[in-house]
Design a protein around this motif. Structure first.
Motif, PDB file in Angstrom:
ATOM      1  N   LYS A   1       1.306  -1.323  -0.093  1.00 60.61           N
ATOM      2  CA  LYS A   1      -0.377   0.056  -0.389  1.00 60.61           C
ATOM      3  C   LYS A   1       0.783   1.428   0.072  1.00 60.61           C
ATOM      4  O   LYS A   1       0.459   2.620   0.957  1.00 60.61           O
ATOM      5  CB  LYS A   1      -0.882  -0.332   1.332  1.00 60.61           C
ATOM      6  CG  LYS A   1      -1.938  -1.251   1.252  1.00 60.61           C
ATOM      7  CD  LYS A   1      -3.034  -1.120   2.434  1.00 60.61           C
ATOM      8  CE  LYS A   1      -3.460  -2.100   2.784  1.00 60.61           C
ATOM      9  NZ  LYS A   1      -4.359  -2.496   1.703  1.00 60.61           N
ATOM     10  N   ARG A   2       1.727   1.111  -0.780  1.00 60.44           N
ATOM     11  CA  ARG A   2       2.419   2.284  -1.280  1.00 60.44           C
ATOM     12  C   ARG A   2       2.341   3.532  -1.371  1.00 60.44           C
ATOM     13  O   ARG A   2       1.116   4.018  -2.253  1.00 60.44           O
ATOM     14  CB  ARG A   2       3.588   1.951  -2.238  1.00 60.44           C
ATOM     15  CG  ARG A   2       4.474   2.637  -2.122  1.00 60.44           C
ATOM     16  CD  ARG A   2       4.963   3.660  -3.978  1.00 60.44           C
ATOM     17  NE  ARG A   2       6.994   3.920  -4.002  1.00 60.44           N
ATOM     18  CZ  ARG A   2       7.743   3.928  -4.612  1.00 60.44           C
ATOM     19  NH1 ARG A   2       7.027   2.789  -5.890  1.00 60.44           N
ATOM     20  NH2 ARG A   2       8.537   4.631  -4.270  1.00 60.44           N
ATOM     21  N   GLY A   3       2.396   4.922  -0.143  1.00 63.66           N
ATOM     22  CA  GLY A   3       1.679   6.066  -0.808  1.00 63.66           C
ATOM     23  C   GLY A   3       0.473   6.150   0.477  1.00 63.66           C
ATOM     24  O   GLY A   3      -0.117   7.279   0.339  1.00 63.66           O
ATOM     25  N   SER A   4       0.212   4.941   1.295  1.00 60.32           N
ATOM     26  CA  SER A   4      -1.242   5.710   1.670  1.00 60.32           C
ATOM     27  C   SER A   4      -0.626   5.498   3.114  1.00 60.32           C
ATOM     28  O   SER A   4       0.163   6.097   3.327  1.00 60.32           O
ATOM     29  CB  SER A   4      -1.946   3.590   1.772  1.00 60.32           C
ATOM     30  OG  SER A   4      -1.493   2.933   2.956  1.00 60.32           O
ATOM     31  N   TRP A   5      -1.825   6.147   4.064  1.00 62.17           N
ATOM     32  CA  TRP A   5      -1.795   6.977   5.498  1.00 62.17           C
ATOM     33  C   TRP A   5      -0.838   5.664   5.985  1.00 62.17           C
ATOM     34  O   TRP A   5      -0.140   6.305   7.612  1.00 62.17           O
ATOM     35  CB  TRP A   5      -2.587   6.972   6.416  1.00 62.17           C
ATOM     36  CG  TRP A   5      -3.952   5.852   6.238  1.00 62.17           C
ATOM     37  CD1 TRP A   5      -4.826   5.234   5.487  1.00 62.17           C
ATOM     38  CD2 TRP A   5      -3.533   5.068   6.851  1.00 62.17           C
ATOM     39  NE1 TRP A   5      -5.902   4.724   5.728  1.00 62.17           N
ATOM     40  CE2 TRP A   5      -5.064   4.125   6.895  1.00 62.17           C
ATOM     41  CE3 TRP A   5      -3.386   4.853   8.429  1.00 62.17           C
ATOM     42  CZ2 TRP A   5      -5.467   2.540   7.835  1.00 62.17           C
ATOM     43  CZ3 TRP A   5      -3.572   4.379   9.729  1.00 62.17           C
ATOM     44  CH2 TRP A   5      -4.599   2.663   9.127  1.00 62.17           C
ATOM     45  N   PHE A   6      -1.253   4.103   5.685  1.00 60.16           N
ATOM     46  CA  PHE A   6      -0.333   3.312   6.451  1.00 60.16           C
ATOM     47  C   PHE A   6       1.640   3.218   5.965  1.00 60.16           C
ATOM     48  O   PHE A   6       1.301   2.827   7.320  1.00 60.16           O
ATOM     49  CB  PHE A   6      -1.054   2.224   6.238  1.00 60.16           C
ATOM     50  CG  PHE A   6      -0.110   0.616   7.011  1.00 60.16           C
ATOM     51  CD1 PHE A   6      -1.056   0.670   8.524  1.00 60.16           C
ATOM     52  CD2 PHE A   6       0.678   0.277   6.755  1.00 60.16           C
ATOM     53  CE1 PHE A   6      -0.089  -0.818   8.801  1.00 60.16           C
ATOM     54  CE2 PHE A   6       1.104  -0.878   7.283  1.00 60.16           C
ATOM     55  CZ  PHE A   6       0.914  -0.933   8.648  1.00 60.16           C
ATOM     56  N   ASP A   7       1.243   2.964   5.281  1.00 62.29           N
ATOM     57  CA  ASP A   7       2.954   3.360   4.545  1.00 62.29           C
ATOM     58  C   ASP A   7       3.802   4.250   5.463  1.00 62.29           C
ATOM     59  O   ASP A   7       4.176   4.607   5.982  1.00 62.29           O
ATOM     60  CB  ASP A   7       2.804   3.381   3.426  1.00 62.29           C
ATOM     61  CG  ASP A   7       3.831   3.814   2.464  1.00 62.29           C
ATOM     62  OD1 ASP A   7       5.419   3.120   3.867  1.00 62.29           O
ATOM     63  OD2 ASP A   7       4.768   4.191   1.594  1.00 62.29           O
ATOM     64  N   HIS A   8       2.925   5.920   5.192  1.00 57.48           N
ATOM     65  CA  HIS A   8       3.974   6.796   5.881  1.00 57.48           C
ATOM     66  C   HIS A   8       3.445   6.939   7.414  1.00 57.48           C
ATOM     67  O   HIS A   8       4.878   6.994   7.650  1.00 57.48           O
ATOM     68  CB  HIS A   8       2.734   8.226   5.499  1.00 57.48           C
ATOM     69  CG  HIS A   8       2.337   8.295   4.279  1.00 57.48           C
ATOM     70  ND1 HIS A   8       3.630   9.114   3.663  1.00 57.48           N
ATOM     71  CD2 HIS A   8       1.651   9.199   2.950  1.00 57.48           C
ATOM     72  CE1 HIS A   8       3.461   8.800   2.537  1.00 57.48           C
ATOM     73  NE2 HIS A   8       2.202   9.172   2.034  1.00 57.48           N
TER      74      HIS A   8
ATOM     75  N   SER B   1      -2.340  -0.497 -10.561  1.00 59.78           N
ATOM     76  CA  SER B   1      -3.350   0.664 -10.314  1.00 59.78           C
ATOM     77  C   SER B   1      -3.317   2.222 -10.545  1.00 59.78           C
ATOM     78  O   SER B   1      -4.714   2.733 -10.395  1.00 59.78           O
ATOM     79  CB  SER B   1      -3.360   1.378  -8.916  1.00 59.78           C
ATOM     80  OG  SER B   1      -2.540   0.758  -8.006  1.00 59.78           O
TER      81      SER B   1
END
Lengths: 336, 326
Positions: free
Chosen positions: A124-131, B59
């Motif tokens: 999930k690159r770039g997602s809030w989880f990643d950050h 995506s």
């Protein structure tokens, strides 16, 4: 294979010599020798001081002392502690299981949390989880162990009272050491209360010691996964109609693990270094705390022996990782 | 009804410089058992089209189409897991780079068997037997001993054979080969091409052959689609296309074939490159590179118009009836 191990092992000899020499010299740079420290402020007559020094061989020139020490080590004698008069090796082996138990749990914690966190962050690159994961891991990586440990003790032990403040086991229990690993020993005698107590005592030190490796493992897993996920063979795997779990968890992870395992192996050195601080904060009866005490008492043989044994452990683990690397990476396995 | 029926397919990627249509409103029909060649330079959208058919657009990309059906199934409405049941089973793909397209950590046998395991539920002895059979079919000698080989132990040509074995494992009805020979030695190219065409003929599967090599198309394809800057420039049967190309771009590609340049000292080339995201011209997308461009070409964008034997996107086509009679 055997040749590989022998070559690697032969490289260890200069490392051993270097480590021994460094420890030997550095501890002698610290003002005050074992006798002065023991005598303290009471004072002692110069004649008595000289006599004690002579008894311990401290009046010899440095090179002579070093050669004597190396000679002892080569014949398997690490000397005796100046304070307890027990053989250094015996003291080390008594305390080492506590350190291993702590270090193992910390590494387990770092891997069990860090690997999935890194994988999900990469997918999930770039997602809030990643950050979030990357921000937290940067914070974790920069966290001074000493301060972090005190903070956790203040919050969880003092204010909330959830975990014990220090030690390995509640005073209520006494478990005869068999393996030296508290979690195993308590189970061996069937003392489940003691087992829980040991586990409770492990939680905070594990978290404190595992924080930096956790940060490293999470970041490394993420970057390795990101690289692998862009590879052509991942597209091939998707083109086969495999589901994401299989593409990520099998095809990508298998390749990403190669650098991650190396990093985990290299963390063992950091871990044992961190154990010294962590054990001191939590009064954990392991070799870390023992080494700090040896420095304070200028217990030269204990310190030298302890550092040498820890260095050997680190090198042995690194050798093991190198061998494991060949198992994980078929390109290396067949190159030989 | 065509096996694969695509109408007005667009694939757009959002980038910092804006939205970029890598594929811009193309139609593509492939019949059962037909060999369709898709040709064009790098950047003309050939690979993106095939990835869209496979459902493998990352995506960051958006796929839009008026129609996108395979064997009567509307691919646009399928859930991801339903789509996966088609991908790799009924529609399979062979990629350009065999050395990097196989996973370095798994054996050849595992990677071929995986499709069989996932799509057909084979296991144990039956799986091993089928895998060996596939290796035989793609012409790998001593197949039993290759099962446990890793990709790095095989040559590029062998690896491409393994890729083909993976692709045909579940008897696909459509095989997409994306420049399958580009990364290989010239001597191996011919073998791989023969293998693909042989398999296509034996199994009666449809084959989309993507290439920038007109010579390859001439030898294999029934029908040709020429792509330029994400659009179809021209499409017609292979014989027609080679005899009487209409679009100047097709003409230029054919002129660049060494076989057609006999007696000339230098091979003719097409000046310039395919327009990218920032430099798409007004009017016909090919006009800056077209020797026949006129004012109308620089102002208006031509449609893909039907002629007597196919379709071409040009106001002033080569070899057209009017020109012949004039």
């Amino acid at each position: 294979m055997l040749r590989f191990i022998l070559t690697r092992a032969s490289l260890l000899i200069p490392t051993f010599l270097g480590v021994t020499l460094l420890t030997f010299l550095l501890i002698r740079l610290v003002p005050g020798d074992p006798i002065e420290v023991r005598v303290g402020e009471r004072g002692i007559s110069p004649e008595r001081l000289a006599q004690f020094r002579h008894e311990l061989g401290l009046d010899q020139p440095l090179w002579k002392q070093f050669l004597d020490y190396i000679g002892g080590v080569l014949s398997g004698d690490l000397g005796t502690s100046l304070v307890t008069h027990n053989p250094v090796l015996q003291e080390f082996l008594t305390l080492f299981p506590a350190t291993i138990e702590l270090a193992f749990m910390a590494m387990l914690f770092a891997s069990v949390v860090g690997l999935p966190a890194g994988i999900v962050a990469a997918v999930k690159r770039g997602s809030w989880f990643d950050h979030g994961v990357m921000g937290l891991s940067l914070t974790g990586y920069s966290m001074p162990i000493f301060w972090w440990g005190l903070l956790l003790i203040l919050l969880f032990s003092v204010n909330l009272g959830w975990t014990p403040v220090s030690g390995r086991l509640d005073l209520l229990y006494y478990v005869e050491p068999v393996t030296g690993f508290m979690l195993i020993d308590t189970l061996l005698v069937g003392e489940y209360g003691a087992f829980w107590s040991a586990l409770e005592h492990l939680i905070l030190p594990t978290v404190v010691l595992g924080t930096i490796p956790l940060a490293v493992v999470a970041r490394m897993t993420r970057s390795a996964m990101l690289e692998v996920l862009g590879e052509d063979y991942i597209r091939t795997a998707r083109a086969k109609g495999l589901n994401s779990r299989r593409v990520v968890g099998l095809h990508a992870l298998r390749n990403a693990l190669i650098p991650v395992v190396t990093v985990i192996g290299l963390q063992v050195g950091t871990l044992l270094g961190g154990a010294i601080l962590t054990e001191t904060i939590f009064s954990w009866p392991g070799v870390g705390k023992w080494l700090i005490e040896s420095i304070n008492r200028r217990d030269y043989p204990a310190l030298q022996g302890g550092v040498l044994l820890i260095a050997s452990t680190v090198m042995a683990v690194n050798l093991l990782v190198d061998l494991l690397y060949g198992v994980l990476n078929p390109r290396i396995r067949h190159a030989r | 009804m065509p096996l694969l029926d695509i109408q007005n397919l667009s694939v757009a990627f959002s980038t910092r410089a804006g939205t970029f249509r890598a594929v811009d409103g193309i139609d593509l029909q492939v019949d059962e058992g037909e060999v369709v060649g898709i040709v064009g330079e790098s950047g003309s959208g050939k690979s993106v089209t095939s990835l869209a058919v496979m459902g493998l657009i990352p995506s960051a990309g958006t796929v839009i189409a008026d129609r996108m059906s395979f064997a009567g199934t509307d691919l646009r409405t399928l859930s991801r897991s339903q789509r996966r049941r088609i991908t790799g089973k009924d529609v399979a793909m062979v990629f350009q780079e065999p050395m990097t397209s196989l996973n370095p950590c798994f054996t050849v046998g595992f990677q071929i068997g995986e499709s069989l395991k996932v799509h057909e539920g084979l296991s144990g002895r039956a799986l091993r037997h089928r895998t060996i059979e596939l290796l035989e079919q793609v012409g790998i000698p001593a197949p039993e001993s290759r099962l446990s080989a890793f990709p790095h132990q095989l040559s590029g040509g062998m690896n491409q054979r393994v890729m083909i074995a993976i692709a045909i494992a579940c008897n696909p009805r459509l095989l997409i080969a994306d420049e399958p020979t580009t990364a290989l030695d010239v001597t191996i190219q011919k073998q791989i091409l023969d293998l693909l065409v042989g398999l296509q003929r034996d199994r009666g599967m449809a084959l989309i052959l993507i290439t920038h090599d007109m010579g390859v198309v001439a030898e294999t394809a029934h029908r040709v689609v020429v792509m330029y800057a994400g659009q179809v420039a021209e499409t017609r049967s292979a014989t027609e296309l080679f005899e009487r190309p209409r679009h100047p771009y097709t003409g230029a590609l054919l002129d660049a074939l060494p076989e057609r340049a006999l007696g000339r000292r230098r091979l003719p080339t097409i000046p310039g490159v395919v327009p990218g995201i920032a430099d798409r011209p007004q009017g016909c997308l090919f006009n800056p590179r077209c020797p026949r461009a006129q004012d109308r070409c620089r102002a208006e964008r031509p449609a893909l118009l039907a002629d007597d034997a196919g379709r071409a996107r040009c106001f002033y086509p080569l070899n057209s009836q009017s020109e012949v009679t004039a």
